[in-house]
Design a protein around this motif. Structure first.
Motif, PDB file in Angstrom:
ATOM      1  N   UNK A  19       0.536  -1.635  -0.304  1.00 34.49           N
ATOM      2  CA  UNK A  19       0.095  -0.718   0.008  1.00 34.49           C
ATOM      3  C   UNK A  19       1.078   1.656   0.509  1.00 34.49           C
ATOM      4  N   UNK A  20       2.095   1.487   0.841  1.00 36.93           N
ATOM      5  CA  UNK A  20       3.199   2.450   0.620  1.00 36.93           C
ATOM      6  C   UNK A  20       3.494   2.745  -0.410  1.00 36.93           C
ATOM      7  N   UNK A  21       3.832   1.975  -1.537  1.00 35.46           N
ATOM      8  CA  UNK A  21       4.438   1.374  -2.800  1.00 35.46           C
ATOM      9  C   UNK A  21       3.305   2.045  -3.509  1.00 35.46           C
ATOM     10  N   UNK A  22       1.569   1.555  -3.578  1.00 38.25           N
ATOM     11  CA  UNK A  22       0.939   2.324  -4.546  1.00 38.25           C
ATOM     12  C   UNK A  22       0.837   3.318  -3.821  1.00 38.25           C
ATOM     13  N   UNK A  23       0.519   4.018  -2.823  1.00 42.26           N
ATOM     14  CA  UNK A  23      -0.069   5.066  -2.297  1.00 42.26           C
ATOM     15  C   UNK A  23       1.174   6.228  -3.162  1.00 42.26           C
ATOM     16  N   UNK A  24       2.113   6.153  -3.895  1.00 42.37           N
ATOM     17  CA  UNK A  24       3.687   6.518  -3.789  1.00 42.37           C
ATOM     18  C   UNK A  24       3.292   7.012  -5.131  1.00 42.37           C
ATOM     19  N   UNK A  25       3.112   5.868  -5.900  1.00 41.16           N
ATOM     20  CA  UNK A  25       1.753   5.926  -7.791  1.00 41.16           C
ATOM     21  C   UNK A  25       1.218   6.540  -7.534  1.00 41.16           C
ATOM     22  N   UNK A  26       0.677   6.526  -6.669  1.00 39.24           N
ATOM     23  CA  UNK A  26      -0.376   7.866  -6.521  1.00 39.24           C
ATOM     24  C   UNK A  26      -0.635   9.069  -6.297  1.00 39.24           C
ATOM     25  N   UNK A  27       0.206   9.214  -5.351  1.00 30.81           N
ATOM     26  CA  UNK A  27       0.774  11.041  -5.438  1.00 30.81           C
ATOM     27  C   UNK A  27       1.207  11.049  -6.320  1.00 30.81           C
ATOM     28  N   UNK A  28       2.514  10.714  -7.397  1.00 34.11           N
ATOM     29  CA  UNK A  28       2.804  10.654  -8.490  1.00 34.11           C
ATOM     30  C   UNK A  28       2.406  11.487  -9.124  1.00 34.11           C
ATOM     31  N   UNK A  29       0.760  10.507  -9.405  1.00 29.03           N
ATOM     32  CA  UNK A  29       0.251  11.108 -10.624  1.00 29.03           C
ATOM     33  C   UNK A  29      -1.130  12.093 -10.176  1.00 29.03           C
ATOM     34  N   UNK A  30      -0.607  11.739  -9.250  1.00 30.38           N
ATOM     35  CA  UNK A  30      -2.292  13.595  -8.457  1.00 30.38           C
ATOM     36  C   UNK A  30      -0.912  14.849  -9.158  1.00 30.38           C
ATOM     37  N   UNK A  31       0.198  14.641  -8.476  1.00 36.55           N
ATOM     38  CA  UNK A  31       1.421  16.255  -8.591  1.00 36.55           C
ATOM     39  C   UNK A  31       1.192  15.909 -10.235  1.00 36.55           C
ATOM     40  N   UNK A  32       1.537  15.190 -10.568  1.00 38.81           N
ATOM     41  CA  UNK A  32       2.134  15.032 -12.258  1.00 38.81           C
ATOM     42  C   UNK A  32       0.747  15.791 -12.911  1.00 38.81           C
ATOM     43  N   UNK A  33      -0.806  15.383 -12.737  1.00 39.20           N
ATOM     44  CA  UNK A  33      -1.368  16.528 -13.227  1.00 39.20           C
ATOM     45  C   UNK A  33      -1.636  17.778 -12.675  1.00 39.20           C
ATOM     46  N   UNK A  34      -1.596  18.369 -11.500  1.00 37.94           N
ATOM     47  CA  UNK A  34      -1.241  19.308 -10.828  1.00 37.94           C
ATOM     48  C   UNK A  34      -0.318  20.392 -11.134  1.00 37.94           C
ATOM     49  N   UNK A  35       0.880  19.997 -11.659  1.00 37.85           N
ATOM     50  CA  UNK A  35       1.856  20.550 -11.927  1.00 37.85           C
ATOM     51  C   UNK A  35       1.609  20.599 -13.796  1.00 37.85           C
ATOM     52  N   UNK A  36       0.420  20.350 -14.873  1.00 34.74           N
ATOM     53  CA  UNK A  36       0.515  20.108 -15.703  1.00 34.74           C
ATOM     54  C   UNK A  36      -1.277  21.335 -15.935  1.00 34.74           C
ATOM     55  N   UNK A  37      -1.297  21.348 -14.721  1.00 33.27           N
ATOM     56  CA  UNK A  37      -2.694  22.194 -14.756  1.00 33.27           C
ATOM     57  C   UNK A  37      -2.518  23.841 -14.228  1.00 33.27           C
ATOM     58  N   UNK A  38      -1.171  23.929 -13.786  1.00 34.75           N
ATOM     59  CA  UNK A  38      -0.273  25.049 -13.619  1.00 34.75           C
ATOM     60  C   UNK A  38      -0.340  25.963 -14.426  1.00 34.75           C
TER      61      UNK A  38
END
Length: 248
Positions: free
Chosen positions: A229-248
């Motif tokens: 779960x810790x590994x998966x959470x990092x993958x999800x957080x990376x995806x979310x942050x990438x999307x937020x940066x792209x929208x900024x």
């Protein structure tokens, strides 16, 4: 077609985990499924799949079900479902994904470093909070298990009572969420078809998991699960942050 096969495989693995530990199907499947399927489809189908699995678990551990002890959890269910539906409709998918990643990470860290073998007993009033949080999270991002799991594991219940309690609670809350999702137009022909495609795999996986569970130590397995779960959470957080940066 490739996406559908991927979803079926993810839910098969999730069902297997659920059969071993009594929970975890959505925690394993949803972070992976949402990399291929939009939340608007993944969450409603996850709700139906979760209820299906809970019926299986409740039947398996039916002798250990105690509805009296579940009352506090049920009290928080209705307001939690309403808040969750509102969150799903009002917040963009990447923010929900960010919240999902943060929640997964916190839960995984707790399980890896702060969960103890010595059982602690907490006040039943925390059951209301657990019911509210579980239903809100489940109806918004389809991963509402941890709050109720944490509560039942700290309430002084036996292992089988915990599994029976989790399943019984999520049958009630899951049905409520499905009704609210249907009323809000969230449950559609597409979500039902996605459920139908994944249902056989998740049920077969769960059956295999139940068979394996008698040969695996639960404490050791839970540590492995929390690590995943810790590994998966990092993958999800990376995806979310990438999307937020792209929208900024």
């Amino acid at each position: 077609m490739e996406h559908l096969l991927f979803v079926v495989l993810c839910w098969g693995v999730g069902g297997f985990i659920n059969g071993i530990a009594g929970f975890g199907a959505a925690l394993i499947a949803m972070p992976l499924v949402t990399t291929m399927v939009p939340l608007r489809l993944a969450v409603p189908s996850c709700t139906i799949l979760g209820v299906t699995l809970c019926f299986q678990m409740a039947w398996t551990y039916r002798q250990h079900i105690d509805f009296e002890r579940l009352k506090p959890v049920y009290i928080g269910t209705i307001p939690g479902a309403i808040i969750g539906i509102t969150m799903m409709q009002k917040f963009p998918a990447h923010y929900l994904k960010l919240g999902m990643g943060i929640f997964l990470f916190i839960y995984a860290i707790w399980g890896l470093f702060f969960e103890c073998k010595k059982q602690k007993v907490i006040h039943k009033g925390w059951g209301v909070v657990a019911g509210f949080c579980s239903t809100a999270i489940s109806s918004s991002i389809g991963m509402g298990g941890p709050p109720t799991i944490v509560y039942t594991s700290l309430a002084g219940w036996t292992k089988d009572a915990v599994k029976a309690g989790i399943a019984s609670y999520f049958i009630v809350s899951g049905i409520l969420v499905i009704l609210l999702q249907t009323y809000a137009g969230i449950q559609t022909k597409e979500t039902v078809m996605l459920f139908a495609a994944a249902a056989p795999a998740v049920m077969i996986g769960a059956r295999l998991g139940v068979m394996v569970s008698t040969k695996i130590g639960e404490f050791t397995y839970r540590k492995v699960l929390f690590g995943m779960l810790a590994v998966m959470s990092c993958v999800i957080l990376r995806s979310a942050v990438t999307q937020l940066i792209a929208l900024a």
